[in-house]
Scaffold this active site. Structure first.
Site, PDB file in Angstrom:
ATOM      1  N   CYS A 131     -15.976   1.091   0.876  1.00  0.00           N
ATOM      2  CA  CYS A 131     -15.556   1.684  -0.391  1.00  0.00           C
ATOM      3  C   CYS A 131     -14.319   0.999  -0.975  1.00  0.00           C
ATOM      4  O   CYS A 131     -14.267   0.724  -2.175  1.00  0.00           O
ATOM      5  CB  CYS A 131     -15.306   3.180  -0.220  1.00  0.00           C
ATOM      6  SG  CYS A 131     -14.267   3.610   1.200  1.00  0.00           S
ATOM      7  N   HIS A 245      -9.805   6.689  -4.234  1.00  0.00           N
ATOM      8  CA  HIS A 245      -8.939   5.713  -3.570  1.00  0.00           C
ATOM      9  C   HIS A 245      -8.072   4.988  -4.590  1.00  0.00           C
ATOM     10  O   HIS A 245      -8.549   4.597  -5.661  1.00  0.00           O
ATOM     11  CB  HIS A 245      -9.778   4.650  -2.840  1.00  0.00           C
ATOM     12  CG  HIS A 245     -10.473   5.138  -1.612  1.00  0.00           C
ATOM     13  ND1 HIS A 245     -10.320   6.402  -1.090  1.00  0.00           N
ATOM     14  CD2 HIS A 245     -11.357   4.493  -0.787  1.00  0.00           C
ATOM     15  CE1 HIS A 245     -11.054   6.509   0.003  1.00  0.00           C
ATOM     16  NE2 HIS A 245     -11.699   5.384   0.201  1.00  0.00           N
TER      17      HIS A 245
END
Length: 341
Positions: A131, A245
């Site tokens: 990711c 994130h």
């Protein structure tokens, strides 16, 4: 005519997101099958607003007649079942770490290296990157095309959802326990230290050189996807955020670059949204990117300490673009350009 799709790990965070994105994007599927471990068999799971699927057993499922498998069950499970599904004629798009460094398995971010999908014929498997790597290379690609990147230094601020549902529960329970003055709030299962009101510079296992495996993944995956000549060093940190994130990125170029040209190249790039106002609230945070598809770039500025260098702040929803959305986008290119419905 549409495709028969199997979603493996359908009851997990990423699996549920894959099902919803298939519905949102009207993927050309005649049939979608939800697969998970035997303990979830018979459980009902939603796909979009209208469809409900009953979970079937991955261990006994016959992949014959399945066109595409979208997989996110954990690396050990993928290692066992993915070759079986590919041998039955399906193309497996796998979210786990197991196949990412295999030279015969393409590692793909559609905005960056869609042509690599053609390599699926070697093993019938396509790997979805980590990711944190996905959002990074989406932002780096237009810059690399502009001035060629020499070196990247990145510090990540990774949400707990990257560690799965149990990690999210741990953050919630620890936070609640602190407010309730409950000594049990310090109980840890997923993290090595308290995650509530804390940050932990440790994701995945430590390696011999002192880096963690998460940091190593970012390096090797960026090289495989974007350019093997790029040097990259990372410090990966888990933060008490549920979804999304963040990454503080320093990029050094081989040749001089123009800051305004870099900004415009990012604005024109697929999958990138530049929100960069030098004022209060003129940037994007993880809270604001949750549920969104784009990779957001903010805080663009020249690095005054180094020639030909740029700083930027990059955020993205790690469950969507960092996992489920990227998987479905790979499937869309695969279906449109290689399989032919």
């Amino acid at each position: 005519m549409g495709y028969k799709i199997a979603v493996v790990g359908a009851t997990g965070n990423v699996g549920r997101e894959i099902l919803n994105i298939l519905a949102e994007r009207n993927f050309p599927a005649d049939e979608v099958v939800a697969l998970a471990s035997s303990r979830s068999v018979g459980r009902e799971i939603s796909m979009g607003e209208d469809d409900v699927l009953k979970v079937q057993d991955l261990a006994t499922f016959d992949f014959s007649g399945t066109d595409i498998v979208l997989s996110s069950p954990g690396a050990k499970v993928s290692a066992e079942f993915a070759p079986r599904a590919a041998a039955a004629g399906a193309v497996v798009i796998d979210n786990t770490s197991h196949f990412r460094t295999d030279p015969d398995v393409p590692l793909v971010v559609p905005e960056v290296n869609p042509g690599a999908i053609a390599g699926y014929t070697k093993k019938g498997i396509i790997a979805n990157p980590n990711c944190s790597t996905i959002q990074l290379v989406v932002a780096l690609k237009p810059l690399h095309d502009l001035a060629r990147i020499r070196r990247v230094v990145v510090a990540t601020y990774q949400s707990v959802s990257g560690g799965g549902k149990d990690a999210m529960d741990e953050l919630f329970n620890q936070t609640r326990g602190i407010y309730m003055n409950d000594p049990a709030h310090k109980h840890q299962n997923k993290f090595t230290k308290q995650i509530a009101f804390n940050v932990i510079p440790h994701i995945d296992i430590f390696m011999d050189d002192g880096a963690t495996k998460e940091e190593w993944k970012m390096m090797v995956e960026t090289k495989k996807i974007l350019d093997p000549k790029i040097k990259l060093t990372a410090t990966c940190v888990r933060v008490p955020v549920f979804v999304g994130h963040g990454e503080a990125v320093n990029v050094e170029f081989e040749t001089p670059f123009d800051e305004d040209q870099a900004r415009e190249a990012l604005r024109a790039a697929p999958g990138v949204s530049v929100i960069d106002h030098r004022a209060d609230e003129g940037y994007v945070t993880p809270v604001e990117c949750a549920g969104e598809d784009a990779v957001y770039v903010s805080r663009l500025r020249a690095d005054p300490t180094m020639d030909n260098a740029l700083n930027m702040w990059v955020v993205s929803d790690n469950l969507r673009k960092g996992a489920a959305l990227n998987t479905v986008q790979i499937a869309e290119v695969l279906a449109a350009d290689y399989l032919g419905a």
